[in-house]
Design an enzyme around this catalytic site. Structure first.
Site, PDB file in Angstrom:
ATOM      1  N   LYS A 160      22.003 -50.751  -3.514  1.00 18.31           N
ATOM      2  CA  LYS A 160      22.432 -50.090  -4.755  1.00 18.31           C
ATOM      3  C   LYS A 160      23.909 -50.375  -5.052  1.00 18.31           C
ATOM      4  CE  LYS A 160      19.121 -46.242  -4.559  1.00 18.31           C
ATOM      5  NZ  LYS A 160      18.956 -44.771  -4.422  1.00 18.31           N
ATOM      6  N   ASN A 166      23.344 -46.262  11.516  1.00 21.65           N
ATOM      7  CA  ASN A 166      24.754 -46.116  11.153  1.00 21.65           C
ATOM      8  C   ASN A 166      25.621 -45.992  12.400  1.00 21.65           C
ATOM      9  OD1 ASN A 166      27.154 -45.624   9.859  1.00 21.65           O
ATOM     10  ND2 ASN A 166      26.469 -43.804   8.763  1.00 21.65           N
ATOM     11  N   SER A 217      28.065 -37.036  -1.307  1.00 25.85           N
ATOM     12  CA  SER A 217      28.618 -38.138  -0.526  1.00 25.85           C
ATOM     13  C   SER A 217      28.231 -39.490  -1.120  1.00 25.85           C
ATOM     14  CB  SER A 217      28.156 -38.051   0.932  1.00 25.85           C
ATOM     15  OG  SER A 217      28.945 -38.891   1.750  1.00 25.85           O
ATOM     16  N   HIS A 241      29.951 -51.020   4.407  1.00 24.62           N
ATOM     17  CA  HIS A 241      29.664 -49.886   5.281  1.00 24.62           C
ATOM     18  C   HIS A 241      28.261 -49.416   4.925  1.00 24.62           C
ATOM     19  CE1 HIS A 241      29.700 -46.171   7.391  1.00 24.62           C
ATOM     20  NE2 HIS A 241      29.671 -45.449   6.284  1.00 24.62           N
ATOM     21  N   CYS A 281      34.362 -42.860   8.777  1.00 26.66           N
ATOM     22  CA  CYS A 281      33.937 -44.227   9.103  1.00 26.66           C
ATOM     23  C   CYS A 281      34.975 -45.284   8.753  1.00 26.66           C
ATOM     24  CB  CYS A 281      32.628 -44.547   8.388  1.00 26.66           C
ATOM     25  SG  CYS A 281      31.369 -43.282   8.588  1.00 26.66           S
ATOM     26  N   ASN A 340      16.887 -33.666   7.287  1.00 27.78           N
ATOM     27  CA  ASN A 340      16.846 -34.885   6.469  1.00 27.78           C
ATOM     28  C   ASN A 340      17.808 -35.976   6.915  1.00 27.78           C
ATOM     29  OD1 ASN A 340      14.941 -33.694   4.862  1.00 27.78           O
ATOM     30  ND2 ASN A 340      16.386 -33.007   3.293  1.00 27.78           N
ATOM     31  N   GLU A 389      35.614 -41.635  14.955  1.00 27.94           N
ATOM     32  CA  GLU A 389      35.605 -40.218  14.584  1.00 27.94           C
ATOM     33  C   GLU A 389      34.841 -39.405  15.625  1.00 27.94           C
ATOM     34  OE1 GLU A 389      32.590 -38.894  11.607  1.00 27.94           O
ATOM     35  OE2 GLU A 389      32.756 -40.949  10.876  1.00 27.94           O
TER      36      GLU A 389
END
Length: 460
Positions: free
Chosen positions: A271, A339, A212, A262, A120, A158, A86
Site C-alpha cells: 500500500k 516484524n 498507527s 519498514h 523501530c 489482533n 526498543e
C-alpha cells in the site's frame, strides 16, 4: 587526521533470526479467524519468535560475533559501534556496552557510540549518526558497526500475528559496495501516541492500530516530499548534473530501481509503495501514466486521501507491475520472519541483496523508508557500486530460512507465556530448551539476584 573518506556505506551485513517460527496459516486456525486473515490480509507467511533463552543482549551478541567471524573482521579495526533497539532490559546501561565483551579481549575499548531509541527507527538513527561520525573531524580512519534488532511481541489479540524477532549488524566504512547517497534524505518527525511502551512492567506495547497506519502513511508522504525537495536543492547546487529524474522515466518514483520499507506487515508495504505513485500523480496529474485515474481523486482533501479506498485500489493496481519488480524481492524476510522493529527495514535490504544478482545490481539505486512510531521517519537512498556476491554468499538466506523449526501454534503460545513470566525477573534461570538453539548462538543461562545476566555460546 585520516584522509576524507569516499563512498561511505555498507561493506558487509549479517542477519540473525531465531531458529524457531510459527506458520501464519496454522495460527489463523488456532486463533479461530477466517482463513487468509494473516496470510493474505497482512501478507505474512511465518513468524520468528524466541522463548526466555534469548533476549536483546543475546540477539545482538550473536549477530555481531557472526558478522566479525564471517567477514574475518579484526575487532581492533572498529572505531564506532552503535545500537538501535526498543527492546530494553535496562533503563540506564546500554546494549552497546554489553557488546563490548566482543572487543575487550583484543584490548579495543576505544569505541564510540551507545544506543539510540525511538520505536523501530533507532537503527536508522544509529546509521545516520555513524555516517555523520565518518564524515566529521572525529573520524579516526576506522570502520564502524551499526546494529539494529528487536523482539516484537504483542499480547493475545489482533496484533499478535504482527510480531517477530531478529537482528541486523552492518559494517560501515569507505569504498563500500552499497554507498549511502550523501546528503540526500528527507525526514518527518512529530508527536503521536500511535504505538508506545509507557507501561514499564510489561513487554507489550500500547497500540492504536488504525491511527498507527495513518501515521505511517503520512510519514511516507512527508518523507517523499522532503526527499524530493532535497534532491532538487542538490541538483541545482550541482548545476543540473546530479540526482535528476531521467526524461525516459514515466514517473519520479522510477528513479528508484528498488525500494525497501519498514515492514510492520507486507500488506502495508504494498500500500505504501502505491502511495508514492499517488504522490507522483498529485504532482503531475496530466502524466500519460495516470490517464485512467478518476479525475475526482486529485481534488480529495489530504485527510480523506489517507483512508480513501478508491485511491488505495487505483494506485495499487497502477503500481502492481513496478511493485513485483522493485519491492517484492525485498519482502522475503518480512513475510517469512515477521516484524523485527528496528531491524525490519534492514532485513528488507538483506532480502533484496539475496534476491538480486550482483551483476544486475550494479549502478542501481535503492530507496529506503524507515519508520518508528511516536514518531520519527526518514527516506534515504543508496547506490550499488561494487560486488555484493560475498554478502549474498555469507547471508545464505534461503537455506537458513528453510532450516528453521516450524512449531505448532500451541508451542508458540507456551513460548510467549515463558517470556511473560521471565519479564523483569531476578534470581532466575530460563526454562526454555537449549536443544533448539543453533551453534554459535548466544543464550541466557542465569539472571542473578542483582539482575545481572549471564550467557553462554552454543558449541558446534
Amino acid at each position: 587526521m585520516a584522509a576524507r573518506p569516499n563512498n561511505i556505506g555498507i561493506k558487509a551485513i549479517e542477519l540473525y533470526f531465531p531458529s524457531q517460527c510459527v506458520d501464519q496459516a496454522e495460527l489463523e486456525k488456532f486463533d479461530g479467524v477466517s482463513a487468509g486473515k494473516y496470510t493474505i490480509g497482512l501478507g505474512q507467511t511465518r513468524m520468528s519468535f524466541c522463548d526466555d533463552r534469548e533476549d536483546i543482549y543475546s540477539l545482538t551478541l550473536t549477530t555481531v560475533s557472526s558478522l566479525l567471524r564471517k567477514y574475518n573482521i579484526d575487532p581492533k579495526s572498529i572505531g564506532r559501534l552503535e545500537v538501535g533497539t526498543e527492546t530494553l532490559l535496562d533503563k540506564s546501561k546500554s546494549c552497546k556496552t554489553v557488546l563490548m565483551q566482543l572487543f575487550e579481549p583484543c584490548g579495543n575499548t576505544n569505541i564510540e557510540g551507545v544506543d539510540t531509541v525511538n520505536a523501530c527507527y533507532g537503527g536508522t538513527n544509529a546509521l545516520f549518526n555513524t555516517l555523520n561520525w565518518m564524515e566529521s573531524s572525529a573520524w579516526d580512519g576506522r570502520n564502524a558497526i551499526v546494529v539494529a534488532g528487536d523482539i516484537a511481541l504483542y499480547k493475545k489479540g489482533n496484533a499478535r500475528p504482527t510480531g517477530g524477532a531478529g537482528c541486523v549488524a552492518m559494517l560501515i566504512g569507505p569504498d563500500a559496495p552499497l554507498v549511502i547517497e550523501p546528503g540526500l534524505r528527507g525526514s518527518f518527525v512529530k508527536h503521536a501516541y500511535d504505538f508506545y511502551k509507557a507501561d514499564l512492567t510489561s513487554e507489550y506495547p500500547l497500540v492504536d492500530g488504525q491511527y498507527s497506519i495513518k501515521c505511517y502513511t503520512e510519514a511516507v508522504d512527508k518523507c517523499y516530499e522532503a526527499y524530493n525537495g532535497r534532491e532538487k536543492t542538490l541538483k541545482s547546487q550541482a548545476n543540473g548534473h546530479s540526482n535528476g529524474v531521467d526524461a525516459a522515466q514515466e514517473a519520479p518514483l522510477d528513479r528508484f530501481d528498488y525500494m525497501c520499507f519498514h515492514a510492520p506487515t507486507c500488506k502495508l508495504v504494498s500500500k505504501s509503495y502505491a502511495r508514492l505513485l499517488y504522490n507522483d500523480y498529485l504532482a503531475d496529474p496530466t502524466n500519460e501514466l495516470f490517464k485512467e485515474v478518476p479525475a475526482e481523486l486529485k481534488d480529495l482533501s489530504y485527510e480523506a486521501s489517507i483512508t480513501d479506498k478508491t485511491v488505495e485500489k487505483t494506485f495499487m493496481g497502477l503500481a502492481k507491475k513496478r511493485f513485483a519488480q522493485r519491492v517484492q524481492p525485498s519482502i522475503q524476510v518480512p513475510t517469512m520472519c515477521g516484524n523485527m522493529y528496528c531491524a525490519s527495514v534492514y532485513a528488507s535490504l538483506v532480502s533484496l541483496i539475496s534476491n538480486v544478482s550482483s551483476a544486475d545490481f550494479q549502478g542501481k539505486r535503492v530507496g529506503i523508508f524507515s519508520y518508528g512510531s511516536g514518531l520519527a521517519s526518514s527516506l534515504f537512498s543508496l547506490k550499488v557500486k561494487g560486488s555484493t556476491e560475498e554478502i549474498t554468499k555469507n547471508l545464505n538466506l534461503q537455506e537458513r530460512l528453510d532450516a528453521r523449526r516450524v512449531v505448532a501454534p500451541e508451542v508458540y503460545d507456551e513460548m510467549c507465556n515463558l517470556r511473560e513470566k521471565a519479564h523483569l525477573q531476578k534470581d532466575f534461570k530460563p526454562k526454555g530448551s537449549v536443544d533448539t538453539i543453533l551453534p554459535n548462538t548466544y543464550y541466557l543461562t542465569n539472571v542473578d539476584d542483582m539482575f545481572r545476566r549471564e550467557y553462554e555460546v552454543k558449541k558446534e
